[in-house]
Design a protein around this motif. Structure first.
Motif, short mmCIF file in Angstrom:
data_model
loop_
_atom_site.label_atom_id
_atom_site.label_comp_id
_atom_site.label_asym_id
_atom_site.label_seq_id
_atom_site.Cartn_x
_atom_site.Cartn_y
_atom_site.Cartn_z
N MET A 1 0.86 -1.20 0.00
CA MET A 1 0.00 0.00 0.00
C MET A 1 0.89 1.25 0.00
N ASP A 2 0.67 2.18 -0.96
CA ASP A 2 1.53 3.37 -0.94
C ASP A 2 1.03 4.36 0.12
N ALA A 3 1.86 5.41 0.34
CA ALA A 3 1.56 6.32 1.45
C ALA A 3 0.19 6.97 1.30
N MET A 4 -0.14 7.37 0.04
CA MET A 4 -1.42 8.07 -0.18
C MET A 4 -2.61 7.14 0.12
N THR A 5 -2.51 5.89 -0.41
CA THR A 5 -3.61 4.96 -0.19
C THR A 5 -3.75 4.68 1.30
N HIS A 6 -2.59 4.54 1.96
CA HIS A 6 -2.62 4.27 3.39
C HIS A 6 -3.32 5.41 4.13
N LYS A 7 -2.92 6.65 3.75
CA LYS A 7 -3.54 7.81 4.41
C LYS A 7 -5.04 7.83 4.16
N ALA A 8 -5.42 7.47 2.91
CA ALA A 8 -6.84 7.52 2.57
C ALA A 8 -7.63 6.54 3.41
N THR A 9 -6.99 5.47 3.85
CA THR A 9 -7.74 4.49 4.64
C THR A 9 -7.67 4.78 6.13
N MET A 10 -6.83 5.77 6.52
CA MET A 10 -6.77 6.14 7.94
C MET A 10 -7.88 7.13 8.25
N SER A 11 -8.26 7.16 9.48
CA SER A 11 -9.24 8.17 9.85
C SER A 11 -8.80 8.82 11.14
N ALA A 12 -9.31 10.03 11.37
CA ALA A 12 -8.92 10.76 12.58
C ALA A 12 -9.34 9.98 13.82
N ALA A 13 -10.31 9.10 13.64
CA ALA A 13 -10.80 8.34 14.79
C ALA A 13 -9.98 7.08 15.05
N ASP A 14 -9.00 6.79 14.17
CA ASP A 14 -8.18 5.59 14.38
C ASP A 14 -7.50 5.65 15.74
N PRO A 15 -7.45 4.53 16.43
CA PRO A 15 -6.79 4.56 17.74
C PRO A 15 -5.28 4.63 17.59
N VAL A 16 -4.62 5.05 18.64
CA VAL A 16 -3.17 5.00 18.70
C VAL A 16 -2.84 3.89 19.69
N THR A 17 -1.74 3.18 19.44
CA THR A 17 -1.41 2.04 20.28
C THR A 17 -0.13 2.30 21.05
N PHE A 18 -0.20 2.19 22.36
CA PHE A 18 0.97 2.30 23.23
C PHE A 18 1.18 0.95 23.90
N TYR A 19 2.27 0.33 23.59
CA TYR A 19 2.59 -0.97 24.19
C TYR A 19 1.39 -1.93 24.13
N GLY A 20 0.77 -1.99 22.97
CA GLY A 20 -0.31 -2.95 22.77
C GLY A 20 -1.67 -2.48 23.28
N THR A 21 -1.72 -1.31 23.91
CA THR A 21 -3.01 -0.78 24.39
C THR A 21 -3.49 0.30 23.44
N GLU A 22 -4.69 0.10 22.91
CA GLU A 22 -5.25 1.08 21.97
C GLU A 22 -6.03 2.15 22.72
N VAL A 23 -5.81 3.40 22.33
CA VAL A 23 -6.64 4.48 22.89
C VAL A 23 -7.14 5.36 21.73
N ALA A 24 -8.35 5.81 21.86
CA ALA A 24 -8.93 6.62 20.79
C ALA A 24 -8.47 8.08 20.88
N SER A 25 -8.33 8.58 22.10
CA SER A 25 -7.95 10.00 22.25
C SER A 25 -6.44 10.15 22.11
N ARG A 26 -6.05 11.16 21.37
CA ARG A 26 -4.62 11.42 21.15
C ARG A 26 -4.11 12.56 22.04
N LEU A 27 -4.85 12.84 23.05
CA LEU A 27 -4.44 13.85 24.03
C LEU A 27 -4.17 13.16 25.36
N LEU A 28 -2.96 13.34 25.88
CA LEU A 28 -2.60 12.83 27.21
C LEU A 28 -2.50 14.04 28.12
N LEU A 29 -3.13 13.95 29.28
CA LEU A 29 -3.25 15.14 30.11
C LEU A 29 -2.56 14.97 31.47
N GLY A 30 -1.83 16.01 31.86
CA GLY A 30 -1.25 16.04 33.20
C GLY A 30 -2.31 16.45 34.22
#
Ligand code: DXP
Length: 272
Positions: A1-30
């Motif tokens: 999959m090229d970069a453009m196609t990959h981007k097209a299939t990503m969405s802002a709602a995609d989770p981010v994964t930290f050490y195998g744990t998926e989280v939907a929010s991309r804001l970490l708060l102190g």
């Protein structure tokens, strides 16, 4: 999959994964410096964050206050990322991390080894050493580092699966001091979750980090010290979502010279 196609299939709602744990929010708060526990709780809710960072020093400082604070965090149902804020030596950071693991029951640790008083910049030598010790001991380390690629490589070799370069000195609100360095880091580590941590002052700074392709942003002071922390938390959430959406949308190339945005052909017919 090229970069453009990959981007097209990503969405802002995609989770981010930290050490195998998926989280939907991309804001970490102190969680420090809020006017009151109630405002902290409301700001966390408004931000939509799923991960809050907590200093062990705060917890152990006053046992009673610590208990009610911990209860508040528990009631919010967010994940805790304990941090070693304020630690200045490898030994101090490792001991604090060990106590945090016991207290919070998580292998996650935001590793800070502070090296200099005016900038609170990390002691990157101590950081790498502490990251190696903790990773070997089963910790999942989120290192607060600089944008130095050599240091970052050493952190990855030490076992870090997330990197958290600073935007600017902690509490400064200056935003992204070195966008070039942050961009290089993104290009150098395409597969590692990257989080801009510290120094973010405005939602536009957070959006800029996301537009550089960063996976998330960690911040504290900008929300806690805002006139209206709850509203500011909401503003940061919106900015991070916008920056994420923009990077997926594949922004236009920047040019040195003008290019007419309304191309014209032939002559105007007016008056003929
Ligand atoms: C709370 C925490 O972990 C801070 O050490 C962090 O780096 C955030 O910095 P700002 O307060 O500048 O957002």
């Amino acid at each position: 999959m090229d970069a453009m196609t990959h981007k097209a299939t990503m969405s802002a709602a995609d989770p981010v994964t930290f050490y195998g744990t998926e989280v939907a929010s991309r804001l970490l708060l102190g969680t420090a410096q809020y006017p009151s526990p109630a405002i902290l709780a409301e700001a966390i809710r408004a931000s939509g964050t799923e991960i809050v960072t907590v200093s062990l020093r705060r917890e152990s400082g006053a046992a009673k206050a610590g208990q009610s604070f911990w209860q508040l965090i528990r009631d919010l149902g967010v994940k805790v990322l304990p941090n070693t804020a304020g630690c200045r030596t490898v030994k101090e950071a490792v001991t604090t991390a060990e106590m945090a693991r016991e207290l919070f029951g998580t292998p996650w640790v935001k590793l800070e080894v502070i090296g200099e008083d005016d900038t609170l910049q990390p002691d990157v030598f101590g950081l790498v050493e502490a990251a190696r010790i903790l990773s070997r001991d089963g910790f999942q380390v989120f290192p607060y580092t600089t944008e130095d690629l050599v240091v970052a490589e050493k952190l990855v070799s030490a076992g870090c699966e997330v990197l958290m370069p600073w935007g600017a000195p902690i509490g400064s609100g200056r935003g992204l001091n070195n966008p070039y360095g942050l961009r290089s880091m993104r290009a150098h580590f395409p597969g590692i979750p990257l989080v801009v941590d510290a120094g973010v002052g405005l939602p536009s700074h957070a959006a800029a980090a996301m537009e550089l392709g960063y996976d998330a942003v960690l911040l504290n002071t900008a929300v806690a010290k805002a006139g209206d922390p709850v509203r500011m938390a909401r503003a940061f959430a919106a900015a991070i979502a916008a920056g994420r959406e923009a990077v997926i949308a594949d922004p236009m190339e920047v040019r040195d010279m003008a290019a007419p945005s309304t191309p014209v052909m032939g002559r105007a017919l007016l008056g003929s």
